[in-house]
Design a protein around this motif. Structure first.
Motif, short mmCIF file in Angstrom:
data_model
loop_
_atom_site.label_atom_id
_atom_site.label_comp_id
_atom_site.label_asym_id
_atom_site.label_seq_id
_atom_site.Cartn_x
_atom_site.Cartn_y
_atom_site.Cartn_z
N ALA A 102 0.83 -1.20 0.00
CA ALA A 102 0.00 0.00 0.00
C ALA A 102 0.87 1.26 0.00
O ALA A 102 0.58 2.23 -0.71
N TYR A 103 1.93 1.23 0.78
CA TYR A 103 2.86 2.36 0.83
C TYR A 103 3.47 2.63 -0.54
O TYR A 103 3.57 3.78 -0.99
N LEU A 104 3.87 1.57 -1.23
CA LEU A 104 4.50 1.73 -2.53
C LEU A 104 3.51 2.17 -3.60
O LEU A 104 3.82 3.03 -4.44
N VAL A 105 2.31 1.60 -3.59
CA VAL A 105 1.30 1.92 -4.59
C VAL A 105 0.76 3.34 -4.41
O VAL A 105 0.64 4.11 -5.36
N GLN A 106 0.44 3.68 -3.16
CA GLN A 106 -0.18 4.97 -2.90
C GLN A 106 0.82 6.12 -2.91
O GLN A 106 0.45 7.27 -3.21
N GLY A 107 2.08 5.81 -2.60
CA GLY A 107 3.09 6.87 -2.51
C GLY A 107 4.06 6.87 -3.65
O GLY A 107 3.85 7.50 -4.69
N LEU A 108 5.16 6.14 -3.49
CA LEU A 108 6.25 6.18 -4.46
C LEU A 108 5.81 5.77 -5.86
O LEU A 108 6.27 6.32 -6.85
N GLY A 109 4.93 4.78 -5.95
CA GLY A 109 4.49 4.33 -7.26
C GLY A 109 3.47 5.25 -7.90
O GLY A 109 3.27 5.21 -9.12
N HIS A 110 2.79 6.07 -7.08
CA HIS A 110 1.68 6.95 -7.50
C HIS A 110 0.87 6.33 -8.64
O HIS A 110 0.58 6.95 -9.66
N CYS A 111 0.47 5.07 -8.45
CA CYS A 111 -0.28 4.35 -9.49
C CYS A 111 -1.62 5.02 -9.78
O CYS A 111 -2.12 4.97 -10.91
N GLY A 112 -2.20 5.65 -8.76
CA GLY A 112 -3.50 6.28 -8.93
C GLY A 112 -3.49 7.45 -9.89
O GLY A 112 -4.54 7.83 -10.42
N ALA A 113 -2.32 8.04 -10.13
CA ALA A 113 -2.24 9.18 -11.03
C ALA A 113 -2.77 8.83 -12.42
O ALA A 113 -3.34 9.68 -13.11
N MET B 102 9.81 -0.21 -12.62
CA MET B 102 9.43 -1.48 -12.01
C MET B 102 10.44 -2.61 -12.21
O MET B 102 10.65 -3.43 -11.31
N GLN B 103 11.09 -2.68 -13.36
CA GLN B 103 12.03 -3.78 -13.58
C GLN B 103 13.24 -3.70 -12.66
O GLN B 103 13.95 -4.69 -12.48
N HIS B 104 13.47 -2.54 -12.08
CA HIS B 104 14.62 -2.35 -11.20
C HIS B 104 14.29 -2.58 -9.72
O HIS B 104 15.18 -2.50 -8.87
N MET B 105 13.03 -2.86 -9.41
CA MET B 105 12.62 -3.12 -8.03
C MET B 105 12.97 -4.54 -7.64
O MET B 105 13.08 -5.44 -8.49
#
Length: 284
Positions: free
Chosen positions: A41-52, A131-134
């Motif tokens: 959730a931290y990665l998706v909602q923050g650093l990943g900003h998937c919701g944008a 993502m490929q670097h995670m």
């Protein structure tokens, strides 16, 4: 390029931020019972900003939800961006990740491809540059978190493969709308059964992009093609050629309709007018 007045004025952004931007605060994962889910959730909602990209927006351009705690709009699929429509990342069984496993999601984020689909449009940049670097632990956390999100459409039924279209093509019957266009232009890579070749040419049967309410992405890739670049885990590159230079709007509409209604897919028909609108926005 200079931004024309009144769009060049910056002060309205301050008012917009007061109305819609959340206060800056530390991430609170206390309502997640699983530490891995909380990390996701931290990665998706923050650093990943998937919701944008993957969360719908209001007319005033704010995301309708910034976390899963704010409702089912979160990651329910965004509006068109550069001619592509980001799909739902929720548990929708046809148009989202409902039929995907955690490993399906990890493989897609790591390589841009899995047995169900392949990256295209803006998502190719996300895979290439991020993502490929995670590491696998973070990718698993993202996948596990996404799998906790229920469907945004409780009426959406589960996908079930239907071999009827494959049997007709294999028996030389291309009488269905768009079937002949598919046979002549698509079948060599995506096969008569619509299942493609795993991690090379994506399956069309059960593909969320193919079944989405908005066919823009499907039309776009048919007109302009797409390139899937190699990654660290999948170094081979594959390209879908553009067909817009030799297929008419009606032919693109027909083949789009065919793949959206075959192999168990339930997408609505596509019109030549739908194709013409997309054609105006892409380079063919």
């Amino acid at each position: 390029v200079d931004i024309p007045w009144p769009l060049s004025m910056r002060w309205p952004l301050g008012a917009w931020r007061v109305l819609f931007a959340p206060k800056v605060q530390a991430f609170d994962g206390s309502h997640y019972n699983d530490a891995i889910v909380a990390r996701g959730a931290y990665l998706v909602q923050g650093l990943g900003h998937c919701g944008a990209c993957h969360t719908p927006r209001a007319r005033t351009m704010q995301e309708l939800a910034l976390t899963d705690l704010e409702g089912d709009d979160f990651l329910a699929g965004g509006g068109p961006i550069d001619g592509w429509v980001p799909s739902s990342l929720r548990g929708n069984p046809r148009t989202g990740l409902g039929n995907w496993s955690e490993d399906d999601i990890v493989q897609f984020l790591k390589s841009g491809r899995n047995l169900r689909t392949a990256a295209f449009g803006g998502m190719t940049d996300v895979v290439q540059h991020s993502m490929q670097h995670m590491n696998d632990a973070d990718l698993l956390a993202i996948a596990r978190y996404l799998k906790t999100l229920p469907s945004s459409d409780p009426k959406e039924t589960a996908y079930a493969y239907d071999p009827a279209a494959a049997h007709k093509l294999q028996n030389g019957d291309a009488s269905a709308r768009g079937a002949a266009v598919y046979r002549d232009n698509c079948m060599a890579c995506h096969r008569s059964d619509g299942r493609g070749y795993t991690r090379v040419f994506p399956a069309l049967g059960g593909n969320p992009v193919v079944q989405g309410k908005d066919p823009t992405s499907l039309i776009h890739v048919l007109l302009a093609g797409s390139a899937l670049e190699g990654t660290k885990s999948s170094p081979s590159s594959f390209t879908m050629p553009a067909f817009g230079w030799r297929l008419s709007d009606q032919e693109v509409a027909d083949v789009s309709t065919f793949v959206r209604a075959s192999w168990g897919n339930t997408g609505a028909p596509v019109s030549a007018e739908d194709v013409a609108k997309v054609r105006k926005t892409v380079t063919v």
